[in-house]
Write a protein that holds these residues in place. Structure first.
Motif, PDB file in Angstrom:
ATOM      1  N   ILE A  65       0.858  -1.198   0.000  1.00 42.53           N
ATOM      2  CA  ILE A  65       0.000   0.000   0.000  1.00 42.53           C
ATOM      3  C   ILE A  65       0.896   1.251   0.000  1.00 42.53           C
ATOM      4  N   LEU A  66       1.881   1.174   0.875  1.00 45.06           N
ATOM      5  CA  LEU A  66       2.760   2.342   1.026  1.00 45.06           C
ATOM      6  C   LEU A  66       3.549   2.598  -0.248  1.00 45.06           C
ATOM      7  N   ASN A  67       3.934   1.523  -0.951  1.00 44.63           N
ATOM      8  CA  ASN A  67       4.725   1.687  -2.164  1.00 44.63           C
ATOM      9  C   ASN A  67       3.876   1.713  -3.428  1.00 44.63           C
ATOM     10  N   ASP A  68       2.585   1.684  -3.225  1.00 41.20           N
ATOM     11  CA  ASP A  68       1.686   1.782  -4.366  1.00 41.20           C
ATOM     12  C   ASP A  68       1.842   0.599  -5.329  1.00 41.20           C
ATOM     13  N   GLU A  69       2.238  -0.551  -4.793  1.00 44.30           N
ATOM     14  CA  GLU A  69       2.433  -1.732  -5.637  1.00 44.30           C
ATOM     15  C   GLU A  69       1.087  -2.425  -5.812  1.00 44.30           C
ATOM     16  N   LEU A  70       0.332  -1.924  -6.735  1.00 41.64           N
ATOM     17  CA  LEU A  70      -1.053  -2.387  -6.858  1.00 41.64           C
ATOM     18  C   LEU A  70      -1.144  -3.808  -7.410  1.00 41.64           C
ATOM     19  N   TRP A  71      -0.209  -4.125  -8.334  1.00 42.57           N
ATOM     20  CA  TRP A  71      -0.228  -5.493  -8.872  1.00 42.57           C
ATOM     21  C   TRP A  71       0.079  -6.501  -7.773  1.00 42.57           C
ATOM     22  N   ASP A  72       1.065  -6.186  -6.998  1.00 40.82           N
ATOM     23  CA  ASP A  72       1.434  -7.104  -5.903  1.00 40.82           C
ATOM     24  C   ASP A  72       0.315  -7.195  -4.875  1.00 40.82           C
ATOM     25  N   TYR A  74      -2.763  -6.853  -5.610  1.00 37.39           N
ATOM     26  CA  TYR A  74      -3.776  -7.726  -6.233  1.00 37.39           C
ATOM     27  C   TYR A  74      -3.375  -9.195  -6.096  1.00 37.39           C
ATOM     28  N   LYS A  78      -5.406 -12.036  -4.326  1.00 40.81           N
ATOM     29  CA  LYS A  78      -5.768 -13.227  -5.098  1.00 40.81           C
ATOM     30  C   LYS A  78      -5.265 -14.497  -4.422  1.00 40.81           C
ATOM     31  N   ASN A  97      -8.070   1.726   0.222  1.00 40.87           N
ATOM     32  CA  ASN A  97      -7.166   2.758   0.749  1.00 40.87           C
ATOM     33  C   ASN A  97      -7.901   3.625   1.768  1.00 40.87           C
ATOM     34  N   LEU A 103      -8.087  -0.751  -3.760  1.00 36.01           N
ATOM     35  CA  LEU A 103      -6.711  -0.919  -4.225  1.00 36.01           C
ATOM     36  C   LEU A 103      -6.549  -2.309  -4.832  1.00 36.01           C
ATOM     37  N   LEU A 113     -10.697  -1.432  -9.860  1.00 35.03           N
ATOM     38  CA  LEU A 113      -9.588  -0.745  -9.212  1.00 35.03           C
ATOM     39  C   LEU A 113      -9.908   0.754  -9.158  1.00 35.03           C
ATOM     40  N   GLY A 114      -9.739   1.319  -7.994  1.00 35.90           N
ATOM     41  CA  GLY A 114      -9.928   2.753  -7.836  1.00 35.90           C
ATOM     42  C   GLY A 114     -11.360   3.147  -7.542  1.00 35.90           C
ATOM     43  N   VAL A 159      -4.022   3.802   6.779  1.00 44.66           N
ATOM     44  CA  VAL A 159      -3.708   3.889   5.357  1.00 44.66           C
ATOM     45  C   VAL A 159      -4.645   3.035   4.528  1.00 44.66           C
TER      46      VAL A 159
END
Lengths: 636, 303
Positions: A65-72, A74, A78, A97, A103, A113-114, A159
């Motif tokens: 979340i903090l690094n905005d790693e949205l794929w990870d 996900y 999953k 978020n 997220l 997403l979003g 967060v």
């Protein structure tokens, strides 16, 4: 209903059912406990697992979340769902978020997403959670799930929120599997229980079945050839079998003894010198012994035939019918036709065959063939009669001789004197006539006595018969100076008898009395009706209201010595002291005749004082009703 | 052509003189040869990569250690610092490395008959109505790596040609750090589109058709120079020559050919530096936004 079903079951089935019910009950009981316990354990485990999952997802998500790693993020979401789909129960996972925007969501196609989750009490409450927050809800398919929310806080700042949806479906499925397994085990155990029950009951009931089989064999085939029951067990059933074997042996012995007794009795019946038979209630033969062969009858000729079929005269039947109708015992004479058609004289004794409760089951009859005896009796009777006639002839000779002498005197007077005096001749003729009449009377009496009449029973006026018999002996009484006193009641009934025979009895008794008084004396003849139910009469048993006619003949002669009284009715016994020796048959035949009429004869005597004979003849009600008629004719 | 001849001469010279020097190096330098790879290119084929590395190690007579990183930048940094000796990288990485610290091409895998090239495929979910990049306006998009040519640069150039900027054009964009992950993101509809390298797509259509069947390619780019194997400039020339020799002859060796076949690589070839001038042109075009991180969704609230 249930009782009826239970009653129909065999012992083996009952055992099997009981075992099955027991096993199933225990299994169901244990199954319920296990299921309940497992349910609680699974629920607990699910809860713990869910908490671990949501915490793990949070730990993994935080840096992403903090690094905005949205794929990870996900991938993490999953993974949470896919990894847990094997056995656990995560149906959805999401990371929001701080603004509530998605997220990551395990269903990115539906929850973009979003995008911001739509506002709902569930979503709002989950988003506003300050700690682990569990809410029960339902998913799209309506299944019960728990929504678990956990806020992700970094350095005091929220967060995001981690949310996981956990279903109890897997738990329910596992419980269902468990229940199925328990049910399967229960079914197997129940089958096992049934098998054990059957095996156990077979072991128990096999000896019983053997007992039952043997009992049935005994019941259907008798004891012959029955094998002993071989049971090794020493338990109650074994003891029962042992007792059964002992009982069988005892029964076999008893039945053997009974059979021997039966054979013995049957042999007795068969070898008896009398004709023994039984009749059923309708008077038909049900048994005849071998003696009937002598008459030329085969057993099959008679069985089922009416008794009357062998009678030559119907007079034998009333006795049988009376026994059938009224019970008790009867004795009567009868004429029977044998197989060749010859007529036999028999004396038949009949007894009613009664059950213990008094129900008649027929008649037992014993017939004695007295044809020979009767013929002999007839001969003896004839001899005695002739003897009596002889005795009478002597006295009657005197009787005739006197008038003949008178007649002879008067005839000589007429011849010698030739008197022409008509009056004298008339007087002589009157005397002659009187004397001739006297002779005729004497001869007529003699003829009547000596003339053998055929055997014939008919209703006879007993008063007339007594008068006539007394008139027969008047010459003897005059000669010997015996005075005759008769006391005969006026209303004596007619009796069914053979007048000739009875007259013979009476004359015989009179003559005996006259013989006992050579120097003269008194002859008393009395007749009266008496109640005869003292059992003394043949055919009259106790309680039978039969009346009898008693004829008493008393003399004042020598009397009979006490030691001789018992023998006076025996054949060829005579103590007569007259010039003529007695035949010894008179009283014997008299007794036979009286008894053949169903009566009896008694004697009472005192030496030197005299003797009294009493002839008792039975009088039936019908006979009594027909009272004597007046007149010389003795027939009614 | 001159370069090729020069290279050939060097190789021949190395062949004769390099072998003894290898022995010396082996005695003095105990650190094993390290080869850097990223998940960007080979996430799902790591086992094949390992097999190839083992094969090469076997050929050069010493083990090769595989170092895996998630981003091109990290690999590039390690190569610059000498922490790794060689790396499988994107064309743009080579141009950057070559420019910054003199990284050299070792060999280039050739996967298509036409040469060592590949393309960028614009992919969308199979049921998507989008027919081109402009249809994805206001949608979610997945980039592979900030330095990836096909995974980002091509899309940026296309957007710029359309007069758009990614931060405005897409509703949201994210980095997956892997071409196969980008395909997965499209398949799962996490995003509405992505740009991936054609070679990964091709191998995935063979290896995981269930994944690629949920995705469709709507646009293919011009051919681009294939991702090379590069080495750091200070690498022992003999080792470098030996490594290059092994790679280039791999298709002639049955064991090597087998590995190549399974990786859908026809052979390794050698290309001159100028081969990547096309990339350089693209980079120049998009220089302003090259290092931009395009995620619109910010996780950490601004304080």
């Amino acid at each position: 209903m249930l009782e009826a079903i239970v009653n129909r079951l065999s012992l083996a089935q009952k055992f099997a059912a009981a075992a099955c019910i027991l096993v199933v009950s225990v299994a169901v009981f244990i199954g319920l406990i296990v299921t309940r316990y497992t349910e609680s354990a699974l629920e607990n485990e699910l809860r713990n697992q869910s908490i671990i999952i949501v915490h793990y997802l949070k730990e993994r998500s935080m840096p992403l979340i903090l690094n905005d790693e949205l794929w990870d993020l996900y991938t993490a979401v999953k993974d949470t769902v896919s990894k847990s789909s094997g056995g656990s129960s995560v149906v959805y996972a999401m990371v929001l978020n701080h603004k509530g925007e998605i997220l990551a969501h395990s269903e990115p196609g539906r929850f973009r997403l979003g995008a911001v989750l739509e506002s709902s009490p569930l979503n709002d409450a989950a988003f506003g959670a300050v700690g682990l927050f569990v809410q029960p809800t339902t998913d799209a398919r309506g299944e019960q799930i728990y929504d678990i929310a956990l806020p992700a806080v970094f350095e005091g700042t929220k967060v995001g929120v981690i949310r996981v949806g956990v279903t109890q479906k897997h738990m329910v499925e596992r419980l269902a599997i468990l229940r199925n397994e328990i049910a399967t085990i229960t079914a197997i155990l129940a089958c096992l229980g049934i098998l054990i029950g059957i095996a156990l009951s077979r072991r128990i009931t096999k000896p019983l079945a053997q007992l039952s089989r043997t009992s049935y064999e005994i019941a259907t085939q008798g004891l012959t050839g029955v094998t002993k029951i071989a049971i090794k067990e020493k338990d109650e059933v074994g003891k029962l079998a042992e007792s059964f074997n002992l009982m069988t042996e005892a029964l076999e012995d008893s039945i053997g003894e009974l059979n021997r007794t039966k054979d013995y009795l049957a042999t007795l019946l068969e070898v008896a010198n009398d004709f023994i038979f039984t009749l059923d209630e309708a008077g038909r033969f049900t048994y005849v012994n071998s003696k009937f062969f002598e008459w030329g009858y085969l057993r099959d000729d008679l069985l089922g035939e009416p008794f009357s079929s062998i009678l030559s005269l119907p007079d034998g039947e009333p006795g049988v019918l009376e026994t059938l109708r009224e019970g008790g015992a009867h004795q009567f004479g009868a004429k029977v036709r044998d197989g060749q058609g010859s007529v036999k004289t028999v004396i038949i004794s009949t007894t009613s065959i009664c059950t213990p409760v008094g129900q008649s089951r027929g008649v037992l009859g014993i017939a004695k063939d007295v044809t020979m005896m009767k013929e002999m009796e007839a001969h003896l009777s004839e001899a005695e009669r002739l003897s009596s006639i002889g005795a009478m002839l002597i006295s009657l000779g005197h009787e005739i001789n006197n008038p003949l002498s008178i007649i002879h005197g008067f005839v000589q007077e007429l011849l010698e004197e030739g008197s022409s005096d008509p009056s004298h001749q008339f007087r002589i003729a009157r005397i002659l006539e009187e004397e001739v009449i006297r002779c005729q009377q004497v001869v007529a009496s003699l003829l009547e006595f000596a003339h053998p009449a055929p055997f014939k029973r008919e209703l006879i006026n007993i008063s007339a018969l007594l008068d006539r018999s007394l008139s027969l002996i008047s010459p003897m009484t005059k000669k010997t100076g015996v005075k005759v006193y008769s006391h005969i009641e006026g209303d004596l009934p007619c009796i069914f008898l053979d007048s000739f025979q009875v007259q013979q009895v009476l004359v015989n008794l009179y003559l005996n009395a006259i013989d006992a008084m050579p120097q003269g004396g008194e002859l008393r003849v009395g007749a009266c009706l008496e109640n005869g139910n003292d059992g003394s009469l043949v055919g009259g048993d106790a309680g039978w209201p039969m009346r009898c006619l008693t004829i008493a003949i008393s003399d004042t002669g020598y009397g009979i010595a006490e030691e001789d009284i018992a023998h006076v009715f025996e054949a060829f016994f005579s103590k007569k002291k007259t010039e003529q020796q007695g035949t010894g048959l008179g009283l014997f035949l008299s007794k036979q005749i009286v008894e053949s009429h169903g009566g009896r004869i008694e004697v009472e005597s005192a030496l030197g004082k005299g003797t009294t004979f009493r002839v008792k003849l039975p009088v039936s009600q019908s006979e009594h009703a027909r009272s004597a008629t007046d007149g010389e004719d003795s027939r009614c | 052509m001159t370069n090729w001849r020069y290279l050939g001469m060097v190789l021949v010279a190395l062949f004769f003189i390099g072998v003894p020097s290898l022995d010396v190096r082996a005695q003095t330098n105990t650190r094993p040869v390290k080869l850097g790879v990223t998940t960007v290119l080979v996430e799902r084929e790591l086992y094949l990569q390992t097999e190839m590395v083992n094969y090469v190690g076997q050929k050069i007579g010493e083990p090769i250690e595989l170092v895996q990183k998630r981003s091109f930048q990290a690999i590039l940094d390690m190569l610059e610092k000498g922490e790794i000796d060689a790396a499988f990288v994107c064309g743009s990485l080579y141009t950057l490395g070559h420019e910054e610290f003199g990284a050299e091409i070792l060999a280039v895998p050739q996967m298509y008959a036409e040469g060592p090239i590949y393309r960028a495929y614009l992919i969308v979910p199979v049921d998507s109505s989008a027919r081109s990049l402009k249809d994805l306006k206001g949608q979610r998009f997945a980039f592979v790596d900030p330095l990836s040519v096909t995974g980002r640069l091509v899309t940026l150039i296309d957007l710029m040609k359309m007069g758009e900027r990614p931060q405005n054009f897409f509703q949201a964009a994210l980095f997956t750090h892997s071409h196969s992950a980008s395909i997965e993101a499209v398949a799962d509809k996490l995003v509405d589109g992505a740009s991936v390298m054609s070679t990964v797509w091709d191998s995935l259509t063979l290896m995981d058709p269930s994944l690629t069947s949920r995705v469709k390619v709507i646009q293919k780019s011009e051919s681009l120079p294939m991702t090379p194997v590069i080495v750091r400039p200070g690498l022992d020339p003999s080792l470098k020559a030996m490594l290059r020799s092994v790679f280039l002859k791999m298709d002639e060796d049955p064991a090597g050919a087998d590995i190549l076949k399974r990786m859908s690589i026809r052979k390794f070839v050698m290309v001159p530096d100028s081969y990547y001038d096309g990339i350089r042109a693209l980079q120049l075009y998009a220089s302003k936004s090259l290092k931009h991180r395009g995620a619109q969704v910010k996780a950490v609230p601004k304080k």
